[in-house]
Design a protein around this motif. Structure first.
Motif, PDB file in Angstrom:
ATOM      1  N   LYS A 155       0.921  -1.290   0.161  1.00  0.00           N
ATOM      2  CA  LYS A 155      -0.008  -0.005  -0.026  1.00  0.00           C
ATOM      3  C   LYS A 155       0.929   1.332  -0.034  1.00  0.00           C
ATOM      4  CE  LYS A 155      -3.673   2.285   2.633  1.00  0.00           C
ATOM      5  NZ  LYS A 155      -4.562   2.292   3.820  1.00  0.00           N
ATOM      6  N   HIS A 156       2.057   1.085   0.797  1.00  0.00           N
ATOM      7  CA  HIS A 156       2.798   2.572   0.955  1.00  0.00           C
ATOM      8  C   HIS A 156       4.076   2.321   0.183  1.00  0.00           C
ATOM      9  CE1 HIS A 156       0.051   4.000   4.033  1.00  0.00           C
ATOM     10  NE2 HIS A 156      -0.038   2.462   4.314  1.00  0.00           N
ATOM     11  N   TRP A 157       4.370   1.442  -0.620  1.00  0.00           N
ATOM     12  CA  TRP A 157       5.754   1.362  -1.254  1.00  0.00           C
ATOM     13  C   TRP A 157       5.707   0.627  -2.512  1.00  0.00           C
ATOM     14  CZ3 TRP A 157      10.510   2.612   0.671  1.00  0.00           C
ATOM     15  CH2 TRP A 157      10.506   3.007   2.119  1.00  0.00           C
ATOM     16  N   ASN A 158       6.412   1.227  -3.418  1.00  0.00           N
ATOM     17  CA  ASN A 158       6.685   0.749  -5.171  1.00  0.00           C
ATOM     18  C   ASN A 158       7.985   0.359  -5.112  1.00  0.00           C
ATOM     19  OD1 ASN A 158       3.916   1.826  -5.847  1.00  0.00           O
ATOM     20  ND2 ASN A 158       4.492   3.650  -6.055  1.00  0.00           N
ATOM     21  N   SER A 159       7.919  -0.464  -6.052  1.00  0.00           N
ATOM     22  CA  SER A 159       9.001  -0.944  -6.819  1.00  0.00           C
ATOM     23  C   SER A 159       9.197  -0.181  -7.944  1.00  0.00           C
ATOM     24  CB  SER A 159       9.368  -2.508  -6.787  1.00  0.00           C
ATOM     25  OG  SER A 159       9.376  -3.132  -5.481  1.00  0.00           O
ATOM     26  N   ILE A 160      10.435   0.316  -8.280  1.00  0.00           N
ATOM     27  CA  ILE A 160      10.689   0.946  -9.596  1.00  0.00           C
ATOM     28  C   ILE A 160      11.650   0.269 -10.309  1.00  0.00           C
ATOM     29  CG2 ILE A 160      11.171   3.266 -10.424  1.00  0.00           C
ATOM     30  CD1 ILE A 160       8.831   3.444  -8.472  1.00  0.00           C
ATOM     31  N   TYR A 161      11.290  -0.305 -11.351  1.00  0.00           N
ATOM     32  CA  TYR A 161      12.100  -1.158 -12.214  1.00  0.00           C
ATOM     33  C   TYR A 161      12.787  -0.414 -13.209  1.00  0.00           C
ATOM     34  CZ  TYR A 161      10.181  -4.812  -9.643  1.00  0.00           C
ATOM     35  OH  TYR A 161       9.796  -5.631  -8.423  1.00  0.00           O
ATOM     36  N   LEU A 162      14.128   0.381 -13.019  1.00  0.00           N
ATOM     37  CA  LEU A 162      14.684   1.219 -13.730  1.00  0.00           C
ATOM     38  C   LEU A 162      15.229   0.683 -15.055  1.00  0.00           C
ATOM     39  CD1 LEU A 162      16.807   2.900 -10.898  1.00  0.00           C
ATOM     40  CD2 LEU A 162      14.637   3.556 -11.882  1.00  0.00           C
ATOM     41  N   TYR A 163      15.600  -0.890 -14.859  1.00  0.00           N
ATOM     42  CA  TYR A 163      16.175  -1.418 -16.094  1.00  0.00           C
ATOM     43  C   TYR A 163      15.123  -1.458 -17.333  1.00  0.00           C
ATOM     44  CZ  TYR A 163      13.771  -5.596 -14.784  1.00  0.00           C
ATOM     45  OH  TYR A 163      12.793  -6.782 -14.628  1.00  0.00           O
ATOM     46  N   LYS A 164      13.956  -1.363 -17.074  1.00  0.00           N
ATOM     47  CA  LYS A 164      13.093  -1.443 -18.369  1.00  0.00           C
ATOM     48  C   LYS A 164      12.905  -0.224 -19.291  1.00  0.00           C
ATOM     49  CE  LYS A 164       9.956  -4.414 -15.629  1.00  0.00           C
ATOM     50  NZ  LYS A 164       8.464  -4.765 -15.401  1.00  0.00           N
ATOM     51  N   GLY A 165      13.713   0.808 -18.726  1.00  0.00           N
ATOM     52  CA  GLY A 165      13.861   2.003 -19.446  1.00  0.00           C
ATOM     53  C   GLY A 165      12.661   2.779 -20.159  1.00  0.00           C
ATOM     54  N   GLU A 166      11.775   2.643 -18.923  1.00  0.00           N
ATOM     55  CA  GLU A 166      10.521   3.368 -19.318  1.00  0.00           C
ATOM     56  C   GLU A 166      10.381   4.871 -18.973  1.00  0.00           C
ATOM     57  OE1 GLU A 166       5.578   2.532 -18.711  1.00  0.00           O
ATOM     58  OE2 GLU A 166       7.079   1.777 -17.454  1.00  0.00           O
ATOM     59  N   LEU A 167      11.052   4.990 -17.696  1.00  0.00           N
ATOM     60  CA  LEU A 167      11.153   6.316 -16.786  1.00  0.00           C
ATOM     61  C   LEU A 167      12.307   7.185 -17.238  1.00  0.00           C
ATOM     62  CD1 LEU A 167      10.075   4.292 -13.391  1.00  0.00           C
ATOM     63  CD2 LEU A 167       8.748   5.305 -15.182  1.00  0.00           C
ATOM     64  N   ASP A 168      12.213   8.108 -17.287  1.00  0.00           N
ATOM     65  CA  ASP A 168      13.334   9.018 -17.369  1.00  0.00           C
ATOM     66  C   ASP A 168      13.776   9.864 -15.983  1.00  0.00           C
ATOM     67  OD1 ASP A 168      11.712  11.254 -16.507  1.00  0.00           O
ATOM     68  OD2 ASP A 168      11.560  11.947 -18.679  1.00  0.00           O
ATOM     69  N   ALA A 169      14.957   9.980 -16.182  1.00  0.00           N
ATOM     70  CA  ALA A 169      15.729  10.665 -14.828  1.00  0.00           C
ATOM     71  C   ALA A 169      14.869  11.581 -13.919  1.00  0.00           C
ATOM     72  CB  ALA A 169      17.047  11.378 -15.112  1.00  0.00           C
ATOM     73  N   ASN A 170      14.308  12.534 -14.645  1.00  0.00           N
ATOM     74  CA  ASN A 170      13.475  13.433 -14.011  1.00  0.00           C
ATOM     75  C   ASN A 170      12.489  12.901 -13.080  1.00  0.00           C
ATOM     76  OD1 ASN A 170      15.037  15.799 -14.896  1.00  0.00           O
ATOM     77  ND2 ASN A 170      13.579  15.896 -16.696  1.00  0.00           N
ATOM     78  N   LEU A 171      11.537  11.903 -13.635  1.00  0.00           N
ATOM     79  CA  LEU A 171      10.619  11.287 -13.149  1.00  0.00           C
ATOM     80  C   LEU A 171      10.973  10.498 -11.915  1.00  0.00           C
ATOM     81  CD1 LEU A 171       7.632  10.643 -12.748  1.00  0.00           C
ATOM     82  CD2 LEU A 171       7.940   8.640 -14.308  1.00  0.00           C
ATOM     83  N   ILE A 172      12.322   9.741 -12.184  1.00  0.00           N
ATOM     84  CA  ILE A 172      12.918   8.950 -11.092  1.00  0.00           C
ATOM     85  C   ILE A 172      13.396  10.064  -9.776  1.00  0.00           C
ATOM     86  CG2 ILE A 172      14.794   7.616 -10.286  1.00  0.00           C
ATOM     87  CD1 ILE A 172      14.789   6.654 -13.300  1.00  0.00           C
ATOM     88  N   MET A 173      13.866  11.100 -10.154  1.00  0.00           N
ATOM     89  CA  MET A 173      14.213  11.916  -9.111  1.00  0.00           C
ATOM     90  C   MET A 173      12.833  12.605  -8.287  1.00  0.00           C
ATOM     91  SD  MET A 173      17.492  13.978 -10.704  1.00  0.00           S
ATOM     92  CE  MET A 173      16.726  14.524 -12.156  1.00  0.00           C
ATOM     93  N   GLU A 174      11.802  13.056  -9.146  1.00  0.00           N
ATOM     94  CA  GLU A 174      10.399  13.066  -8.663  1.00  0.00           C
ATOM     95  C   GLU A 174       9.886  12.141  -7.621  1.00  0.00           C
ATOM     96  OE1 GLU A 174       7.577  14.387 -11.635  1.00  0.00           O
ATOM     97  OE2 GLU A 174       9.111  15.637 -12.469  1.00  0.00           O
ATOM     98  N   LEU A 175      10.083  10.830  -8.037  1.00  0.00           N
ATOM     99  CA  LEU A 175       9.628   9.996  -7.227  1.00  0.00           C
ATOM    100  C   LEU A 175      10.548   9.711  -5.952  1.00  0.00           C
ATOM    101  CD1 LEU A 175       8.815   7.152  -9.836  1.00  0.00           C
ATOM    102  CD2 LEU A 175       7.112   8.625  -8.682  1.00  0.00           C
ATOM    103  N   ILE A 176      11.815   9.996  -5.891  1.00  0.00           N
ATOM    104  CA  ILE A 176      12.662   9.960  -4.915  1.00  0.00           C
ATOM    105  C   ILE A 176      12.208  11.194  -4.033  1.00  0.00           C
ATOM    106  CG2 ILE A 176      14.889  10.326  -3.938  1.00  0.00           C
ATOM    107  CD1 ILE A 176      15.921   8.661  -6.622  1.00  0.00           C
ATOM    108  N   ASP A 177      11.953  12.376  -4.425  1.00  0.00           N
ATOM    109  CA  ASP A 177      11.619  13.598  -3.770  1.00  0.00           C
ATOM    110  C   ASP A 177      10.299  13.277  -3.145  1.00  0.00           C
ATOM    111  OD1 ASP A 177      13.559  15.139  -4.919  1.00  0.00           O
ATOM    112  OD2 ASP A 177      12.377  16.159  -6.393  1.00  0.00           O
ATOM    113  N   HIS A 178       9.278  12.661  -3.736  1.00  0.00           N
ATOM    114  CA  HIS A 178       8.028  12.234  -3.163  1.00  0.00           C
ATOM    115  C   HIS A 178       8.224  11.463  -1.896  1.00  0.00           C
ATOM    116  CE1 HIS A 178       3.567  11.510  -2.672  1.00  0.00           C
ATOM    117  NE2 HIS A 178       4.012  10.148  -2.659  1.00  0.00           N
ATOM    118  N   SER A 179       9.144  10.160  -2.086  1.00  0.00           N
ATOM    119  CA  SER A 179       9.383   9.500  -0.947  1.00  0.00           C
ATOM    120  C   SER A 179       9.755  10.198   0.237  1.00  0.00           C
ATOM    121  CB  SER A 179      10.201   8.262  -1.529  1.00  0.00           C
ATOM    122  OG  SER A 179      10.388   7.350  -0.408  1.00  0.00           O
ATOM    123  N   TYR A 180      10.859  10.969   0.031  1.00  0.00           N
ATOM    124  CA  TYR A 180      11.473  11.760   1.018  1.00  0.00           C
ATOM    125  C   TYR A 180      10.615  12.476   1.754  1.00  0.00           C
ATOM    126  CZ  TYR A 180      14.854  15.028   3.193  1.00  0.00           C
ATOM    127  OH  TYR A 180      15.523  15.741   4.217  1.00  0.00           O
TER     128      TYR A 180
END
Length: 121
Positions: free
Chosen positions: A79-104
């Protein structure tokens, strides 16, 4: 993003520390002693990079519906955690940083007012 970029970005967040509380392979990032990100280092070496990040439950549902690379957190509270599979190449660096920001931000906002004040957050 590679592991060095993810690590450096996480560590750029105020009061962030890194730990290996589970084993020598799982790198965990914490703020005020609370986890906001973790990643299995051996998966990076195998080309299967992933990172687990905390997220608002409603936001998680939206992310999972939009991106195939975002799934309920592996070995985490789904419910509270997501696994982000970076190797699939779907997500750009800006989105990954936004997701890290959101988690923080989720972790910081969950701290007591006194704890946030003492950290200057």
């Amino acid at each position: 993003m590679n592991i060095d970029q993810v690590r450096n970005y996480c560590l750029s967040k105020p009061h962030t520390t890194e730990h290996f509380p589970f084993d020598e392979n799982t790198l965990v990032f914490k703020v005020a002693g609370k986890m906001f990100a973790l990643t299995p280092l051996d998966k990076w070496d195998k080309g299967e990079a992933s990172i687990n990040l905390k997220a608002n439950p409603e936001y998680s549902i939206k992310l999972r519906a939009i991106y195939k690379s975002i799934e309920p957190g592996f070995h985490m509270n789904k419910k509270h955690w997501n696994s982000i599979y970076l190797y699939k190449g779907e997500l750009d660096a800006n989105l990954i940083m936004e997701l890290i920001d959101h988690s923080y931000a989720m972790v910081v906002n969950g701290l007591s007012k006194k704890a946030r004040i003492s950290l200057g957050l």
